[in-house]
Enzyme design. Structure first.
Site, short mmCIF file in Angstrom:
data_model
loop_
_atom_site.label_atom_id
_atom_site.label_comp_id
_atom_site.label_asym_id
_atom_site.label_seq_id
_atom_site.Cartn_x
_atom_site.Cartn_y
_atom_site.Cartn_z
N HIS A 113 0.88 -1.28 -0.09
CA HIS A 113 -0.25 0.01 0.06
C HIS A 113 0.92 1.16 -0.22
O HIS A 113 2.07 1.09 0.01
CB HIS A 113 -0.97 0.01 0.95
CG HIS A 113 -0.37 -0.03 2.40
ND1 HIS A 113 0.18 0.90 2.97
CD2 HIS A 113 -0.46 -1.11 3.45
CE1 HIS A 113 0.86 0.44 4.25
NE2 HIS A 113 0.35 -0.81 4.42
N HIS A 166 4.06 1.58 2.47
CA HIS A 166 5.48 0.86 1.98
C HIS A 166 5.84 1.73 0.82
O HIS A 166 6.98 1.90 0.88
CB HIS A 166 4.93 -0.52 1.46
CG HIS A 166 4.11 -1.31 2.34
ND1 HIS A 166 3.07 -2.16 2.04
CD2 HIS A 166 4.31 -1.65 3.63
CE1 HIS A 166 2.57 -2.77 3.10
NE2 HIS A 166 3.15 -2.64 4.13
N CYS A 206 -2.92 -16.75 23.35
CA CYS A 206 -4.14 -17.05 22.68
C CYS A 206 -3.95 -17.96 21.56
O CYS A 206 -3.36 -17.88 20.44
CB CYS A 206 -4.61 -15.66 21.99
SG CYS A 206 -6.10 -16.03 21.16
N CYS A 246 -4.91 -16.79 18.00
CA CYS A 246 -4.00 -16.05 17.39
C CYS A 246 -2.77 -16.55 17.01
O CYS A 246 -1.83 -16.31 16.43
CB CYS A 246 -3.80 -14.53 18.27
SG CYS A 246 -5.09 -13.72 18.58
N CYS A 267 -9.04 -12.08 24.43
CA CYS A 267 -8.61 -11.49 23.17
C CYS A 267 -9.63 -10.78 22.26
O CYS A 267 -10.68 -11.59 22.28
CB CYS A 267 -7.79 -12.90 22.63
SG CYS A 267 -7.52 -12.36 20.81
N HIS A 290 -10.70 -13.14 19.45
CA HIS A 290 -11.21 -14.26 19.55
C HIS A 290 -12.31 -14.44 20.79
O HIS A 290 -12.77 -15.44 20.91
CB HIS A 290 -10.11 -15.50 19.65
CG HIS A 290 -9.40 -15.44 18.37
ND1 HIS A 290 -8.35 -14.82 18.49
CD2 HIS A 290 -9.63 -16.13 17.19
CE1 HIS A 290 -7.64 -15.02 17.23
NE2 HIS A 290 -8.56 -15.83 16.42
N LYS A 320 -6.43 5.89 10.01
CA LYS A 320 -5.27 4.92 9.97
C LYS A 320 -5.72 4.06 8.88
O LYS A 320 -6.92 3.48 8.64
CB LYS A 320 -5.19 4.12 11.38
CG LYS A 320 -4.03 3.26 11.40
CD LYS A 320 -3.75 2.94 12.81
CE LYS A 320 -2.60 1.82 12.72
NZ LYS A 320 -2.42 0.81 13.49
N LYS A 327 -7.67 -2.33 6.28
CA LYS A 327 -8.55 -3.06 5.48
C LYS A 327 -10.22 -2.94 5.73
O LYS A 327 -10.90 -2.55 4.76
CB LYS A 327 -8.28 -4.48 5.33
CG LYS A 327 -7.72 -5.08 4.06
CD LYS A 327 -7.88 -6.76 4.47
CE LYS A 327 -6.73 -7.24 3.44
NZ LYS A 327 -6.78 -8.67 3.60
O1 ME8 Z 1 7.14 -3.67 10.42
N1 ME8 Z 1 2.58 5.80 6.96
O2 ME8 Z 1 6.65 -4.54 8.38
P1 ME8 Z 1 5.58 -3.77 7.37
C1 ME8 Z 1 3.96 5.73 6.78
N2 ME8 Z 1 8.44 -6.43 8.59
N3 ME8 Z 1 4.74 4.70 6.50
C2 ME8 Z 1 4.22 3.48 6.69
C3 ME8 Z 1 2.70 3.47 7.05
C4 ME8 Z 1 1.96 4.71 7.11
N4 ME8 Z 1 0.82 4.78 7.33
N5 ME8 Z 1 2.21 2.13 6.96
C5 ME8 Z 1 3.44 1.50 6.66
C6 ME8 Z 1 7.43 -4.30 9.52
N6 ME8 Z 1 4.55 2.07 6.67
C7 ME8 Z 1 8.42 -5.37 9.66
C8 ME8 Z 1 9.83 -4.78 9.43
S1 ME8 Z 1 12.35 -4.48 9.43
C9 ME8 Z 1 13.64 -5.25 9.86
C10 ME8 Z 1 11.07 -5.36 9.51
C11 ME8 Z 1 5.97 1.55 6.02
O3 ME8 Z 1 5.20 -4.36 6.50
C12 ME8 Z 1 6.81 2.36 7.28
O4 ME8 Z 1 8.04 2.41 6.61
O5 ME8 Z 1 4.53 -3.54 8.66
C13 ME8 Z 1 6.83 1.15 8.28
O6 ME8 Z 1 7.94 1.28 9.26
C14 ME8 Z 1 6.52 -0.08 7.55
O7 ME8 Z 1 5.89 0.27 6.21
C15 ME8 Z 1 6.15 -1.30 8.18
O8 ME8 Z 1 6.08 -2.18 7.25
#
Ligand code: ME8
Length: 644
Positions: free
Chosen positions: A19, A22, A133, A136, A150, A153, A303, A306
């Site tokens: 999204h 990312h 849980c 989860c 939880c 659940h 926020k 989905k």
């Molecule tokens: O946390 N605003 O992965 P993730 C700004 N796998 N940036 C956002 C955002 C938003 N609303 N939503 C997501 C993880 N991001 C772990 C990380 S690293 C060693 C492991 C971006 O898929 C932002 O960079 O939940 C956030 O830190 C990241 O997506 C979280 O990605």
């Protein structure tokens, strides 16, 4: 030789679809890497995917696939969208790759052998006791619970105890604080630095380094009954990709000698600013120079979720605006580093103002005048023009000012600096009115204005290149410039283009968008593939509603789906046929309670697999908070009766 620059994004979870959150961090990292390259530095840009853990295993099971099949499939959605967004990463690390697993094993061994200053082992075994849980399949904290249960659940978690290995974080907090205070480890922005220093003042518990129950993970080198905790696995990506375990030369270059910058949002601060430095110190690896945690943005004030249908798929933005404008729009909504709100309804207006009008029109107007008045060849400079000196000064400072902003992570400010030059050039063009000069036969003045505008546009094409590489190449094509002269050095001097250079424009580089048409396109964000069902309904045409076939169905048989606490498997009679439907109602109805009821089902849904079980249809239920009530009909109504 300038110090190499190494920039990373978080590795994204594969159980989510890409999204704009990312995309935001990934575009920012791409801009940083490209800018540093323009300044003559070598840069390496890493992104990737986080593929282990129970959530991925669950998602794979729900999709009826093996874990790796599921990962292989969803990783592609990230790789494809990065390609569509013209992201120029140098490597893409997957935590399921051999090189990564090797690096995790190496860092585990290094940490296992490490001792704290007072001679204790950094890693020790113990027992983890927590609230587990089974729904989860994970430990929850008191804070996760609602009324002791939880929330997902609606049941009380069990108190479970399992063997775990722990990392002695407490032995590193003082050292981490010293490194932050001395500036050896920069945490930015300042607010986040204060937050980390605040955390370090608290009594931080050691963290559990392994999990006994999570099977989809990397086994510990010293106890294969346990797998590495997802964060220990994930954080190691930053070094696994550059040869920590298998290529000392590249590791030296990109970790030990380079300036290392980790970019992310503030949601993952604790792991990056506490766990990661502690792990590195324990393993005897140097720390990164900078951890930059940008803000978290909401979409239309909420926020991204989905269930709210407000997740924006970057693919849809690329369809509507193209890769370059998407990159531009996302990074200019609010200052980098702050929290912000993104409103898709503003995109078209901003695109038309900044890109189609201010920049695109300027390019077309200037190039067309050169084509009609100067035989398509750049005319010579001419000094004596009102406003020229100011324009020159602003243009010659652009590259350095913008680069300084980039070095301070002020991406939006760097872009604004370039757009300010675009506006100043428009003003210069309008104030000097070259079309009047053409009419009056003032050829030298006319040439001077057009020459200055082309030079200013050239500066813009360099400075905005990291943000909009494709479109800035198009602009450079108008000015007959190749990539060979694409660097900040050339953008510091106003007299660069040779008179006589061919100037040609074939089509607008940013065609104007139709506001009405795009307003409709914008509604797409509510109806993306994954969010369709969850989106707030717009107004439907009666013919659209009529497509949904609702029927009365008699529940003939009901049973629980093994291993899925929310699901009941129902056999129903819908009049002309018997169907199997999997319904998420098991926390509200037992099998005997639903048996014999006449429920309402959506009869013309495509069959799907839920947790690997075939489901053909969906039943209607009213839902509020924790309550759920299946919609039923009067007993006299026969199975198959249409509901309208
Ligand atoms: O946390 N605003 O992965 P993730 C700004 N796998 N940036 C956002 C955002 C938003 N609303 N939503 C997501 C993880 N991001 C772990 C990380 S690293 C060693 C492991 C971006 O898929 C932002 O960079 O939940 C956030 O830190 C990241 O997506 C979280 O990605």
């Amino acid at each position: 030789m300038a110090q190499p620059f190494y920039v990373t994004t978080p590795i994204y979870y594969v159980n989510d679809s890409p999204h704009i959150g990312h995309a935001y961090t990934t575009i920012a990292a791409d801009i940083m890497a490209r800018f540093h390259r323009l300044a003559g530095r070598e840069a390496f840009f890493l992104t990737g995917t986080d593929e282990h853990g129970s959530k991925v295993a669950e998602a794979a099971e729900a999709a009826g696939m093996s874990e790796i099949e599921f990962c292989d499939k969803t990783v592609k959605t990230f790789q494809e969208v990065w390609e569509r967004l013209d992201i120029g990463h140098d490597d893409f690390i997957r935590t399921t790759s051999e090189r990564h697993e090797k690096a995790v094993r190496k860092i585990l061994d290094a940490m296992r052998g490490a001792k704290t200053d007072d001679g204790q082992e950094v890693i020790y075994s113990g027992y983890y006791e927590g609230l587990y849980c089974t729904g989860c399949e994970k430990y929850l904290t008191e804070r996760d619970l609602v009324d002791g249960k939880c929330p997902d659940h609606n049941r009380e978690p069990e108190v479970l105890k399992e063997k775990n290995y722990f990392f002695r974080l407490s032995a590193f907090t003082g050292k981490i604080r010293d490194k932050i205070e001395s500036g050896e480890l920069r945490i930015l922005p300042e607010e986040r630095r204060r937050e980390v220093l605040g955390l370090l003042k608290q009594d931080l518990p050691d963290f559990s380094l392994s999990r006994e129950r999570v099977k989809w993970g990397i086994p510990l080198t010293f106890d294969s009954s346990q797998s590495a905790y997802v964060w220990v696995d994930a954080l190691t990506n930053y070094i696994s990709a550059i040869g920590y375990a298998d290529n000392p030369l590249t590791f030296d270059k990109w970790w030990n000698e380079a300036e290392v910058v980790h970019l992310m949002a503030k949601d993952i601060l604790k792991f990056h600013c506490l766990y990661w430095p502690a792990m590195l110190m324990a393993a005897g690896v140097k720390l990164p120079e900078t951890i930059f945690l940008h803000g978290f943005f909401t979409v239309d004030g909420a926020k991204m979720a989905k269930s709210l249908g407000n997740k924006i798929d970057p693919n849809d933005m690329v369809d509507d605006f193209g890769a370059d404008a998407t990159r531009y729009l996302l990074l200019t909504q609010y200052p980098f580093g702050h929290d912000g709100d993104v409103q898709a309804s503003r995109f078209v207006g901003q695109y038309n103002t900044d890109l189609a009008n201010d920049l695109g029109n300027l390019v077309s107007r200037v190039a067309k005048m050169v084509m009609t008045n100067c035989e398509g060849q750049l005319p010579s400079a001419h000094d004596d023009l009102p406003g020229l000196e100011e324009l020159k000064l602003q243009a010659e400072n652009l590259a350095d000012n913008a680069y300084e902003y980039i070095q301070n992570f002020r991406i939006g400010a760097a872009i604004e600096e370039a757009i300010a030059l675009v506006r100043a050039t428009n003003k210069f063009f309008n104030d000097t009115a070259p079309w009047k000069m053409a009419k009056a036969g003032k050829t030298q003045e006319l040439g001077g204005v057009l020459n200055a505008c082309c030079e200013a546009l050239r500066m813009v094409s360099v400075t905005l290149f990291p943000v909009m590489p494709g479109k800035m190449r198009e602009l450079r094509h108008v000015l007959s410039l190749s990539d060979d002269t694409l660097d900040l050095q050339n953008a510091r001097t106003f007299s660069f283009l040779k008179p006589g250079t061919p100037i040609r424009v074939e089509k607008p580089i940013f065609p104007r968008l139709d506001v009405k048409k795009k307003a409709a396109g914008e509604a797409k964000k509510d109806t993306t593939k994954t969010d369709k069902a969850a989106s707030e309904p717009g107004l439907l045409d009666i013919s659209e509603f009529a497509k949904v076939q609702l029927r009365v169905a008699l529940v003939l048989k009901a049973e629980k789906v093994e291993g899925a606490d929310k699901l009941l498997k129902l056999q129903v009679d819908i009049g002309n046929e018997k169907r199997q439907i999997v319904a998420g109602i098991a926390q509200h109805y037992t099998a005997p309670e639903i048996l014999g009821k006449r429920v309402i089902v959506v009869a013309n849904l495509k069959p799907a697999k839920i947790r690997g079980v075939e489901s053909h249809g969906m039943l209607l239920a009213a839902k509020r908070g924790d309550q759920l009530c299946v919609v039923t009909t009067d007993l006299e109504m026969p199975p198959g009766a249409p509901v309208s």
